[in-house]
Write a protein that holds these residues in place. Structure first.
Motif, PDB file in Angstrom:
ATOM      1  N   UNK A   9      -5.613   2.792  -5.105  1.00  0.00           N
ATOM      2  CA  UNK A   9      -6.442   3.974  -4.923  1.00  0.00           C
ATOM      3  C   UNK A   9      -5.647   5.227  -5.211  1.00  0.00           C
ATOM      4  N   UNK A  10      -4.417   5.276  -4.708  1.00  0.00           N
ATOM      5  CA  UNK A  10      -3.581   6.450  -4.955  1.00  0.00           C
ATOM      6  C   UNK A  10      -3.354   6.633  -6.444  1.00  0.00           C
ATOM      7  N   UNK A  11      -3.134   5.546  -7.141  1.00  0.00           N
ATOM      8  CA  UNK A  11      -2.901   5.624  -8.575  1.00  0.00           C
ATOM      9  C   UNK A  11      -4.106   6.209  -9.279  1.00  0.00           C
ATOM     10  N   UNK A  12      -5.301   5.804  -8.878  1.00  0.00           N
ATOM     11  CA  UNK A  12      -6.492   6.281  -9.548  1.00  0.00           C
ATOM     12  C   UNK A  12      -6.735   7.761  -9.301  1.00  0.00           C
ATOM     13  N   UNK A  13      -6.226   8.283  -8.181  1.00  0.00           N
ATOM     14  CA  UNK A  13      -6.462   9.666  -7.831  1.00  0.00           C
ATOM     15  C   UNK A  13      -5.486  10.639  -8.453  1.00  0.00           C
ATOM     16  N   UNK A  14      -4.455  10.136  -9.153  1.00  0.00           N
ATOM     17  CA  UNK A  14      -3.443  11.040  -9.689  1.00  0.00           C
ATOM     18  C   UNK A  14      -3.069  10.616 -11.090  1.00  0.00           C
ATOM     19  N   UNK A  52      15.230   3.030  -1.527  1.00  0.00           N
ATOM     20  CA  UNK A  52      13.992   2.454  -2.028  1.00  0.00           C
ATOM     21  C   UNK A  52      12.920   3.531  -2.077  1.00  0.00           C
ATOM     22  N   UNK A  53      12.263   3.672  -3.229  1.00  0.00           N
ATOM     23  CA  UNK A  53      11.092   4.543  -3.328  1.00  0.00           C
ATOM     24  C   UNK A  53       9.878   3.661  -3.576  1.00  0.00           C
ATOM     25  N   UNK A  54       8.900   3.746  -2.657  1.00  0.00           N
ATOM     26  CA  UNK A  54       7.668   2.968  -2.774  1.00  0.00           C
ATOM     27  C   UNK A  54       6.551   3.907  -3.193  1.00  0.00           C
ATOM     28  N   UNK A  55       5.949   3.636  -4.351  1.00  0.00           N
ATOM     29  CA  UNK A  55       4.903   4.487  -4.913  1.00  0.00           C
ATOM     30  C   UNK A  55       3.537   3.957  -4.496  1.00  0.00           C
ATOM     31  N   UNK A  56       2.826   4.736  -3.694  1.00  0.00           N
ATOM     32  CA  UNK A  56       1.580   4.277  -3.097  1.00  0.00           C
ATOM     33  C   UNK A  56       1.890   3.458  -1.871  1.00  0.00           C
ATOM     34  N   UNK A  77       5.704   7.300  -0.835  1.00  0.00           N
ATOM     35  CA  UNK A  77       4.858   8.366  -1.384  1.00  0.00           C
ATOM     36  C   UNK A  77       3.411   7.909  -1.309  1.00  0.00           C
ATOM     37  N   UNK A  78       2.569   8.710  -0.688  1.00  0.00           N
ATOM     38  CA  UNK A  78       1.178   8.326  -0.425  1.00  0.00           C
ATOM     39  C   UNK A  78       0.315   9.582  -0.431  1.00  0.00           C
ATOM     40  N   UNK A  79      -0.918   9.493  -0.959  1.00  0.00           N
ATOM     41  CA  UNK A  79      -1.771  10.685  -1.025  1.00  0.00           C
ATOM     42  C   UNK A  79      -2.793  10.761   0.104  1.00  0.00           C
ATOM     43  N   UNK A 104       3.235  13.066   1.761  1.00  0.00           N
ATOM     44  CA  UNK A 104       1.922  13.132   1.137  1.00  0.00           C
ATOM     45  C   UNK A 104       2.121  13.807  -0.216  1.00  0.00           C
ATOM     46  N   UNK A 105       2.093  13.030  -1.264  1.00  0.00           N
ATOM     47  CA  UNK A 105       2.557  13.549  -2.549  1.00  0.00           C
ATOM     48  C   UNK A 105       2.003  12.730  -3.718  1.00  0.00           C
ATOM     49  N   UNK A 106       1.703  13.401  -4.810  1.00  0.00           N
ATOM     50  CA  UNK A 106       1.328  12.769  -6.075  1.00  0.00           C
ATOM     51  C   UNK A 106       2.538  11.985  -6.590  1.00  0.00           C
ATOM     52  N   UNK A 107       2.344  10.722  -6.887  1.00  0.00           N
ATOM     53  CA  UNK A 107       3.495   9.921  -7.329  1.00  0.00           C
ATOM     54  C   UNK A 107       4.081  10.432  -8.629  1.00  0.00           C
TER      55      UNK A 107
END
Length: 274
Positions: A9-14, A52-56, A77-79, A104-107
């Motif tokens: 979902x986060x990916x689709x929003x950014x 470690x950086x976890x995207x979404x 990182x999560x929106x 709370x950030x755009x990946x």
């Protein structure tokens, strides 16, 4: 406890996908069982020295587990604001709030350069948008993606796990893909010392390297993992990075014995001296 992951979902929003409203509405929340989370970190070989950086990052389980079980530090990182707040609270309860940060950030606005490990569970098109940034990370950075690959950048390893309760798709399995960012070694390299006048001409596609050594015309077919380049027929080199960039021969067996101890430096515009 299973983890509610919102990466897709986060990916689709950014990242330029915001216009695809239908796709966003159809993207479900995805639960990631504990054994999949653990396997992602194990596949990456996460240890105490890693970041470690976890995207979404959903509720933060990957970063929290990396800190609690492996002693690593990390960033999620999560929106979705509520999930960021939940992640911070879970990190506090786990006693790792000093090593597990959540934003709370755009990946696509996230600086990935501090990472030694990147984890993600994103849509395929988002993976491809991220690919140039992932390839530009420091050699040796490990990337683990849940289910989706990176197109024609083939993974170094794929692990398949049974997930009987998986809610997405008919296949009740998860595929975990691992890549190690390869050093960029393409181009012409000139021999020094006893190999003065020799040259390596290398072409590269992701971790696959092909080329030729002159004089002699021996063909190179090798794989790059991090800073190390190795062929199946006895040649191994390591990139010495920094201001004095060089390829140092670490092993030269069989037909490659004439390169034992050799060192190659990037060619100048005029090519290799004779």
């Amino acid at each position: 406890m299973p983890v509610a992951r919102t990466a897709a979902l986060a990916a689709a929003l950014c990242g330029g996908l915001a216009g695809n409203a239908t796709a966003m509405e159809e993207v479900p929340f995805i639960t990631t069982p504990d054994h999949v989370t653990a396997a992602m970190l194990q596949l990456a070989g996460v240890g105490a020295s890693d970041y470690v950086i976890d995207l979404g990052s959903g509720d933060g389980r990957i970063v929290i587990t990396a800190a609690r079980v492996h002693g690593a530090r990390g960033l999620g990182v999560e929106i979705v604001p509520d999930l960021v707040a939940q992640s911070r609270e879970l990190a506090r309860r786990a006693g790792v709030a000093d090593r597990a940060e959540f934003r709370e950030q755009d990946l696509f606005a996230t600086d990935l350069s501090p990472a030694s490990v990147v984890t993600m569970y994103l849509l395929p098109e988002v993976n491809l948008q991220l690919r140039p940034r992932l390839l530009a990370l420091k050699p040796g950075t490990r990337i683990v993606s849940h289910d989706w690959d990176l197109g024609d950048w083939r993974p170094d390893r794929t692990l398949v796990l049974d997930v009987p309760d998986k809610v997405v798709g008919l296949d009740k399995r998860s595929r975990l893909h691992l890549w190690t960012v390869p050093a960029a070694v393409q181009g012409r390299w000139c021999g020094t010392g006893a190999q003065h006048g020799w040259q390596l001409d290398l072409s590269q596609q992701f971790q696959r390297v092909q080329g030729r050594v002159e004089p002699g015309g021996l063909a190179i077919d090798a794989t790059v993992s991090g800073l190390d380049l190795a062929s199946a027929d006895g040649l191994a080199l390591r990139l010495v990075d920094g201001p004095a960039r060089a390829l140092a021969v670490r092993r030269a067996d069989g037909a490659w014995s004439m390169l034992a101890g050799a060192r190659f430096e990037p060619a100048a515009a005029a090519g290799c001296p004779r």
